[in-house]
Write an enzyme that holds these catalytic residues in place. Structure first.
Site, PDB file in Angstrom:
ATOM      1  N   PRO A   2       0.806  -1.213   0.000  1.00 45.73           N
ATOM      2  CA  PRO A   2       0.000   0.000   0.000  1.00 45.73           C
ATOM      3  C   PRO A   2       0.852   1.281   0.000  1.00 45.73           C
ATOM      4  O   PRO A   2       1.966   1.277   0.484  1.00 45.73           O
ATOM      5  CB  PRO A   2      -0.794  -0.116   1.301  1.00 45.73           C
ATOM      6  CG  PRO A   2       0.000  -1.011   2.178  1.00 45.73           C
ATOM      7  CD  PRO A   2       0.774  -1.913   1.275  1.00 45.73           C
ATOM      8  N   GLU A   3       0.278   2.334  -0.567  1.00 43.41           N
ATOM      9  CA  GLU A   3       0.965   3.619  -0.638  1.00 43.41           C
ATOM     10  C   GLU A   3       0.238   4.631   0.258  1.00 43.41           C
ATOM     11  O   GLU A   3      -0.631   4.248   1.033  1.00 43.41           O
ATOM     12  CB  GLU A   3       0.997   4.095  -2.097  1.00 43.41           C
ATOM     13  CG  GLU A   3       1.649   3.061  -3.031  1.00 43.41           C
ATOM     14  CD  GLU A   3       1.707   3.508  -4.480  1.00 43.41           C
ATOM     15  OE1 GLU A   3       1.636   4.722  -4.740  1.00 43.41           O
ATOM     16  OE2 GLU A   3       1.808   2.632  -5.355  1.00 43.41           O
ATOM     17  N   LYS A  61       4.540   5.853   4.281  1.00 44.12           N
ATOM     18  CA  LYS A  61       3.725   4.644   4.161  1.00 44.12           C
ATOM     19  C   LYS A  61       3.707   3.845   5.468  1.00 44.12           C
ATOM     20  O   LYS A  61       3.662   2.627   5.455  1.00 44.12           O
ATOM     21  CB  LYS A  61       4.275   3.777   3.017  1.00 44.12           C
ATOM     22  CG  LYS A  61       4.306   4.518   1.678  1.00 44.12           C
ATOM     23  CD  LYS A  61       4.754   3.601   0.571  1.00 44.12           C
ATOM     24  CE  LYS A  61       5.770   4.239  -0.320  1.00 44.12           C
ATOM     25  NZ  LYS A  61       6.296   3.323  -1.335  1.00 44.12           N
ATOM     26  N   HIS A  93      -3.152 -15.204   8.908  1.00 50.22           N
ATOM     27  CA  HIS A  93      -2.123 -14.198   8.660  1.00 50.22           C
ATOM     28  C   HIS A  93      -2.155 -13.055   9.674  1.00 50.22           C
ATOM     29  O   HIS A  93      -1.538 -12.019   9.463  1.00 50.22           O
ATOM     30  CB  HIS A  93      -2.257 -13.651   7.232  1.00 50.22           C
ATOM     31  CG  HIS A  93      -2.128 -14.698   6.180  1.00 50.22           C
ATOM     32  ND1 HIS A  93      -3.221 -15.255   5.548  1.00 50.22           N
ATOM     33  CD2 HIS A  93      -1.036 -15.325   5.678  1.00 50.22           C
ATOM     34  CE1 HIS A  93      -2.802 -16.171   4.678  1.00 50.22           C
ATOM     35  NE2 HIS A  93      -1.491 -16.236   4.740  1.00 50.22           N
ATOM     36  N   ARG A 114       2.016 -11.782   3.150  1.00 53.17           N
ATOM     37  CA  ARG A 114       3.379 -12.208   2.793  1.00 53.17           C
ATOM     38  C   ARG A 114       4.361 -12.034   3.953  1.00 53.17           C
ATOM     39  O   ARG A 114       5.430 -12.636   3.945  1.00 53.17           O
ATOM     40  CB  ARG A 114       3.871 -11.440   1.575  1.00 53.17           C
ATOM     41  CG  ARG A 114       3.173 -11.891   0.298  1.00 53.17           C
ATOM     42  CD  ARG A 114       3.641 -11.128  -0.913  1.00 53.17           C
ATOM     43  NE  ARG A 114       5.057 -11.316  -1.193  1.00 53.17           N
ATOM     44  CZ  ARG A 114       5.721 -10.638  -2.124  1.00 53.17           C
ATOM     45  NH1 ARG A 114       5.105  -9.725  -2.845  1.00 53.17           N
ATOM     46  NH2 ARG A 114       7.002 -10.855  -2.326  1.00 53.17           N
ATOM     47  N   ARG A 266      10.906  -1.748 -11.813  1.00 54.68           N
ATOM     48  CA  ARG A 266       9.471  -1.663 -11.530  1.00 54.68           C
ATOM     49  C   ARG A 266       8.730  -1.347 -12.828  1.00 54.68           C
ATOM     50  O   ARG A 266       9.235  -0.617 -13.677  1.00 54.68           O
ATOM     51  CB  ARG A 266       9.171  -0.532 -10.520  1.00 54.68           C
ATOM     52  CG  ARG A 266      10.079  -0.493  -9.303  1.00 54.68           C
ATOM     53  CD  ARG A 266       9.817  -1.603  -8.317  1.00 54.68           C
ATOM     54  NE  ARG A 266       8.429  -1.689  -7.889  1.00 54.68           N
ATOM     55  CZ  ARG A 266       7.904  -0.975  -6.895  1.00 54.68           C
ATOM     56  NH1 ARG A 266       8.619  -0.113  -6.231  1.00 54.68           N
ATOM     57  NH2 ARG A 266       6.639  -1.149  -6.551  1.00 54.68           N
TER      58      ARG A 266
END
Ligand SMILES: [Zn+2]
Length: 286
Positions: A2-3, A61, A93, A114, A266
């Site tokens: 996320p940003e 962030k 998670h 992750r 990227r």
């Protein structure tokens, strides 16, 4: 991802814990690869329990809780982390839990599929050393057009790459950088030092527009469905993406096919017609 917009949405989702005391803090038992938690869980609980959350802030962030002990608790979601108040997408998670003694939010959860994110408690001094001035650029939403130009305008890097440099400007990532440059009609490979002052003004305006609209819509939930707001709901900005992950699809402005290139490992997405390049102005010749 996320940003800035997604992390700001997480921050707003738990903002009501400001003024509440922390009654419990615990690493959740998890079979997955452990996330980074600092200090060790026992010491972390000891330093957190009994403190009161003075402020729920954000730094680029990261979500940052300022505590009355002077410490800062930092949730850094990195790729797939979420800060939630209820109903996690999966139980397996869940990584960390804060229990609040009072107030409208009984628990704050940190969830991470992750597991690349982190939960860290820093003293004021550690915070300043690692994340203070000089380590992190000013927040993208707190920066004027002149400051943006001063910070990046000398750089010989392509503008898309420079916008991702958190030491220069905090909060923008791969997705929003492409969106901002499409709206500003600037080629992502254009060298920063070749942009005019007026172009920096436009980049700044579009940056604020994109970030504010994305915050209003609670961020972007991509096709993997990972990002959720604090209530485990999807964001809404993904349906407003103009170029991100749209290679081969028509540009919303001119109908040309969106292209994908790779910059600094990227993916970058842009419209070759709206974001024209003059070869003499580019940092590299693809
Ligand atoms: Zn176009």
């Amino acid at each position: 991802m996320p940003e800035l917009p997604e992390v700001e949405t997480m921050r707003r989702g738990i903002a009501a814990i400001a003024g509440s005391r922390i009654a419990g803090a615990e690493r959740v038992k998890c079979q997955r690869r452990p996330i980074s938690i600092q200090p060790r869980p026992a010491a972390l609980s000891r330093r957190l329990i009994g403190t009161t959350v003075e402020e729920v802030g954000r730094l680029g962030k990261r979500v940052v809780l300022k505590l009355d002990s002077g410490d800062r608790l930092i949730f850094e979601p990195r790729m797939t982390g979420l800060v939630l108040v209820a109903d996690p997408p999966t139980r397996e998670h869940l990584r960390f839990r804060l229990d609040m003694a009072s107030g409208p939010i009984p628990h704050v959860w940190y969830w991470d599929r992750r597991g690349l994110g982190s939960v860290r408690l820093f003293t004021k001094q550690q915070f300043d050393e690692r994340l203070g001035n000089g380590r992190m650029g000013p927040d993208a939403l707190a920066l004027s057009a002149d400051e943006l130009c001063q910070r990046l305008g000398y750089s010989r890097r392509p503008i898309k790459v420079a916008l991702l440099d958190q030491r220069a400007i905090a909060g923008i990532g791969n997705l929003y950088a492409s969106e901002i440059l499409h709206l500003a009609r600037i080629h992502p490979a254009k060298r920063c030092d070749l942009l005019t002052r007026q172009q920096w003004q436009v980049v700044h305006e579009r940056m604020i527009d994109v970030l504010e609209k994305a915050i209003l819509l609670e961020g972007s939930t991509l096709s993997d469905g990972t990002y959720r707001n604090a209530l485990n709901q999807s964001g809404g900005y993904q349906s407003h993406h103009r170029v991100y992950d749209r290679a081969g699809k028509p540009c919303a402005s001119c109908g040309s096919q969106i292209e994908r290139i790779v910059q600094a490992q990227r993916s970058t997405f842009f419209c070759p017609k709206c974001q024209t390049k003059r070869r003499s102005e580019l940092a590299f010749r693809p």
